[in-house]
Design an enzyme around this catalytic site. Structure first.
Site, PDB file in Angstrom:
ATOM      1  N   LYS A  33       0.832  -1.211   0.000  1.00  0.00           N
ATOM      2  CA  LYS A  33       0.000   0.000   0.000  1.00  0.00           C
ATOM      3  C   LYS A  33       0.868   1.264   0.000  1.00  0.00           C
ATOM      4  O   LYS A  33       0.518   2.274  -0.627  1.00  0.00           O
ATOM      5  CB  LYS A  33      -0.922  -0.004   1.223  1.00  0.00           C
ATOM      6  CG  LYS A  33      -1.775   1.257   1.402  1.00  0.00           C
ATOM      7  CD  LYS A  33      -2.650   1.570   0.199  1.00  0.00           C
ATOM      8  CE  LYS A  33      -3.769   2.552   0.496  1.00  0.00           C
ATOM      9  NZ  LYS A  33      -3.388   3.795   1.132  1.00  0.00           N
ATOM     10  N   GLU A  74       0.735   6.812  -6.641  1.00  0.00           N
ATOM     11  CA  GLU A  74      -0.379   7.773  -6.681  1.00  0.00           C
ATOM     12  C   GLU A  74       0.153   9.206  -6.716  1.00  0.00           C
ATOM     13  O   GLU A  74      -0.339  10.049  -7.480  1.00  0.00           O
ATOM     14  CB  GLU A  74      -1.250   7.545  -5.452  1.00  0.00           C
ATOM     15  CG  GLU A  74      -2.420   8.485  -5.272  1.00  0.00           C
ATOM     16  CD  GLU A  74      -3.083   8.231  -3.930  1.00  0.00           C
ATOM     17  OE1 GLU A  74      -2.876   9.047  -3.009  1.00  0.00           O
ATOM     18  OE2 GLU A  74      -3.774   7.201  -3.795  1.00  0.00           O
TER      19      GLU A  74
END
Length: 317
Positions: free
Chosen positions: A191, A198
């Site tokens: 993550k 991102e």
């Protein structure tokens, strides 16, 4: 299944609602009694404390912590460890640093408890869209929790299935939006890298739209007064750079092409920094991700339209 959701903020509260909609029983606890009362009004069983939540669970008890990373998560995890019984399962679904997971797994294991780390992506839209989950921990415990992960995940949806030679059983869970990455810490590690990527994607969109907007400057020989909302919209439909981030950009520009409500000061959760740290440990070059992180630092000194675009995307999810 029955589990305690500890932390009923925008993510934790909506995850609890999605689980209840799928038929799971939720024991809800938060320091904010109003948040507990609100969820209790929707069908959850309210708890007055971590110990009270533990008393309302069966065996093995399942505690899902959806709290800010760091000291808050550590404090509540210690409370859970005091209230839990051997064999119980503790899940950290926040944006915790993966190396802290190793310490927490060891701490809980010494008390006969199981630790699962879950990197969750989906933001405030997850209630309806579902949550993408990257999971670390012991295989037996992850498999035991599968009905919970399945309920939270997006499912196959309308995304075209990838052609591959791997067995269907191996791919099924990943296709539905959740995957067991490996032992403790691996879920949050994956993550973390997801969030680093991102940052880079957001920066690329932001800089591109800044170039489009700047073409309207008076001092240029060739000027174009471009409709940014229309450009974002057309790129959403069939272009190779379509994405959910672009959906958020389109929504924001449709409201106000100047993005005047966004200050342009862009925060970072820490995961971008951790990704760069990991890359340095591994001697892996991450030019784009590093530049995107530094751009966020720079946004706190001087603001550009690109920074306002970053703020709009971040607000969107």
């Amino acid at each position: 299944m029955k589990l305690a959701m500890l932390g009923l903020g925008r993510m934790g509260g909506n995850m609890a609602r999605r689980l209840m909609a799928a038929g799971h029983d939720i024991v809800a606890f938060d320091r904010d009694s109003n948040a507990v009362a609100e969820l209790a009004g929707e069908g959850a069983e309210g708890a007055a404390s971590v110990a009270d939540a533990a008393a309302k669970l069966g065996s093995p008890a399942i505690f899902w912590l959806m709290l800010p990373a760091g000291a808050v998560t550590d404090a509540v995890m210690r409370e859970v460890a005091e209230a839990a019984k051997p064999g119980d399962i503790v899940i950290d679904g926040g944006n915790s640093f993966w190396k802290h997971d190793l310490e927490r797994a060891r701490y809980l294991s010494e008390r006969g408890l199981h630790f699962i780390d879950v990197g969750v992506s989906g933001g405030v839209w997850g209630l309806n869209r579902g949550y993408c989950m990257m999971i670390g921990g012991e295989p037996e415990q992850v498999e035991h929790l599968d009905p919970i992960f399945q309920a939270l995940a997006p499912g196959l949806g309308t995304i075209e299935r990838t052609r591959n030679n791997r067995s269907h059983d191996h791919r099924w869970k990943a296709e539905h939006g959740y995957v067991h990455c490996g032992p403790a810490g691996s879920g949050h590690f994956v993550k973390m890298v997801h969030n680093g990527i991102e940052y880079g994607m957001m920066q690329a969109y932001a800089e591109g739209f800044d170039v489009l907007k700047a073409r309207a400057k008076d001092e240029l020989d060739v000027r174009y007064d471009l409709d940014l909302a229309d450009i974002a919209e057309v790129w959403r439909r069939g272009s190779v750079i379509s994405s959910w981030l672009l959906d958020l950009i389109s929504s924001a520009l449709n409201v106000d092409q100047s993005l005047s409500k966004f200050s342009g000061r862009v925060a970072d959760s820490g995961e971008g920094r951790w990704t760069i740290d990991a890359a340095m440990e591994e001697a892996v070059p991450v030019d784009v991700l590093a530049a995107a992180l530094f751009a966020r630092y720079r946004s706190r000194v001087e603001v550009s339209f690109a920074d306002q675009m970053l703020s709009a995307m971040r607000f969107g999810f």
